[in-house]
Design a protein around this motif. Structure first.
Motif, short mmCIF file in Angstrom:
data_model
loop_
_atom_site.label_atom_id
_atom_site.label_comp_id
_atom_site.label_asym_id
_atom_site.label_seq_id
_atom_site.Cartn_x
_atom_site.Cartn_y
_atom_site.Cartn_z
N UNK A 198 55.12 27.33 -6.01
CA UNK A 198 55.60 27.37 -7.38
C UNK A 198 56.67 26.30 -7.59
N UNK A 199 56.81 25.78 -8.80
CA UNK A 199 57.87 24.79 -9.05
C UNK A 199 59.24 25.43 -8.94
N UNK A 250 60.97 24.32 -14.39
CA UNK A 250 60.03 23.71 -15.34
C UNK A 250 60.73 23.65 -16.69
N UNK A 251 60.38 22.67 -17.47
CA UNK A 251 61.06 22.57 -18.75
C UNK A 251 60.46 21.58 -19.72
N UNK A 252 61.08 21.59 -20.87
CA UNK A 252 60.76 20.66 -21.95
C UNK A 252 61.98 19.79 -22.20
N UNK A 253 61.75 18.54 -22.53
CA UNK A 253 62.86 17.65 -22.87
C UNK A 253 62.53 16.94 -24.18
N UNK A 254 63.52 16.94 -25.08
CA UNK A 254 63.36 16.32 -26.39
C UNK A 254 64.17 15.03 -26.52
N UNK A 255 64.69 14.49 -25.40
CA UNK A 255 65.57 13.31 -25.47
C UNK A 255 64.79 12.06 -25.88
N UNK A 256 65.51 11.05 -26.30
CA UNK A 256 64.90 9.80 -26.75
C UNK A 256 64.11 9.11 -25.63
N UNK A 257 64.61 9.16 -24.40
CA UNK A 257 63.91 8.54 -23.28
C UNK A 257 62.57 9.21 -23.04
N UNK A 258 62.55 10.55 -23.01
CA UNK A 258 61.29 11.26 -22.79
C UNK A 258 60.31 11.03 -23.94
N UNK A 259 60.81 10.91 -25.14
CA UNK A 259 59.93 10.61 -26.28
C UNK A 259 59.25 9.25 -26.08
N UNK A 260 60.03 8.25 -25.71
CA UNK A 260 59.46 6.91 -25.50
C UNK A 260 58.52 6.90 -24.29
N UNK A 261 58.95 7.59 -23.24
CA UNK A 261 58.18 7.61 -22.00
C UNK A 261 56.80 8.24 -22.18
N UNK A 262 56.75 9.31 -22.96
CA UNK A 262 55.49 10.04 -23.13
C UNK A 262 54.71 9.64 -24.37
N UNK A 263 55.38 9.01 -25.34
CA UNK A 263 54.72 8.73 -26.60
C UNK A 263 54.51 9.98 -27.42
N UNK A 264 55.31 10.99 -27.14
CA UNK A 264 55.19 12.28 -27.81
C UNK A 264 56.58 12.75 -28.21
N UNK A 265 56.67 13.89 -28.89
CA UNK A 265 57.97 14.39 -29.32
C UNK A 265 58.66 15.24 -28.27
N UNK A 266 57.95 15.53 -27.17
CA UNK A 266 58.53 16.36 -26.11
C UNK A 266 57.83 16.03 -24.79
N UNK A 267 58.58 16.17 -23.71
CA UNK A 267 58.05 15.99 -22.37
C UNK A 267 58.02 17.35 -21.69
N UNK A 268 56.90 17.72 -21.09
CA UNK A 268 56.76 18.98 -20.35
C UNK A 268 56.60 18.64 -18.87
N UNK A 269 57.55 19.12 -18.04
CA UNK A 269 57.55 18.77 -16.62
C UNK A 269 57.87 19.99 -15.76
N UNK A 270 57.59 19.84 -14.47
CA UNK A 270 58.00 20.83 -13.47
C UNK A 270 58.31 20.09 -12.18
N UNK A 271 59.25 20.64 -11.41
CA UNK A 271 59.72 20.00 -10.18
C UNK A 271 59.29 20.77 -8.94
N UNK A 272 58.93 20.02 -7.89
CA UNK A 272 58.62 20.57 -6.57
C UNK A 272 59.38 19.75 -5.53
N UNK A 273 59.80 20.39 -4.42
CA UNK A 273 60.39 19.63 -3.32
C UNK A 273 59.36 18.63 -2.77
N UNK A 274 59.84 17.50 -2.27
CA UNK A 274 58.93 16.47 -1.78
C UNK A 274 58.03 16.95 -0.65
N UNK A 275 58.49 17.91 0.16
CA UNK A 275 57.65 18.37 1.27
C UNK A 275 56.49 19.25 0.80
N UNK A 276 56.42 19.55 -0.49
CA UNK A 276 55.30 20.31 -1.05
C UNK A 276 54.45 19.45 -1.98
N UNK A 277 54.56 18.14 -1.82
CA UNK A 277 53.87 17.17 -2.68
C UNK A 277 53.19 16.13 -1.80
#
Length: 130
Positions: A22-23, A26-53
């Motif tokens: 499991x991550x 997990x979350x949503x981000x509405x910041x200007x960077x995430x908007x530009x990065x995704x081309x959308x109004x929100x970024x949906x992400x989740x984090x995992x430790x590197x040893x599980x990736x």
């Protein structure tokens, strides 16, 4: 730790990855960077430790954000400790991972309601919660 394995990859299939368990967050981000990065109004992400990736394929990076050089799909953000995966790149849809936090909630579009059950931050969430 859960033994759940999820796979994902880019649009053209040249980059593939998997995350185990499991991550950690997990979350949503509405910041200007995430908007530009995704081309959308929100970024949906989740984090995992590197040893599980793990991943295979060739990547390009910009500001530690990794993408496929062939199709341009943005896939994940690598740090020394973990990987932050763009949830839309997982193969399963829906993937069952809901947001726990919302960052930069002050930038949420007025017509987009807050997600019930999330912890909301007007700006960046504290370290370890984003």
């Amino acid at each position: 730790m859960s033994h759940r394995v999820q796979t994902g990859g880019c649009l053209c299939g040249a980059v593939r990855y998997e995350v185990r368990g499991e991550p950690t967050v997990s979350g949503l981000c509405h910041c200007a960077t995430c908007r530009k990065l995704t081309g959308s109004i929100v970024s949906a992400t989740a984090n995992w430790p590197l040893d599980r990736f793990r991943m295979e394929g060739e990547l390009r990076t910009f500001a530690r954000r990794s993408f496929c050089p062939t199709c341009g799909s943005r896939l994940f953000f690598l740090t020394d400790e973990d990987v932050e995966v763009f949830l839309g790149t997982l193969d399963a849809a829906p993937n069952g991972i809901g947001p726990a936090v919302e960052g930069w909630a002050v930038r949420r579009e007025h017509w987009l309601p807050p997600v019930n059950g999330t912890v909301r931050y007007d700006e960046n969430p504290p370290a370890g919660s984003d």
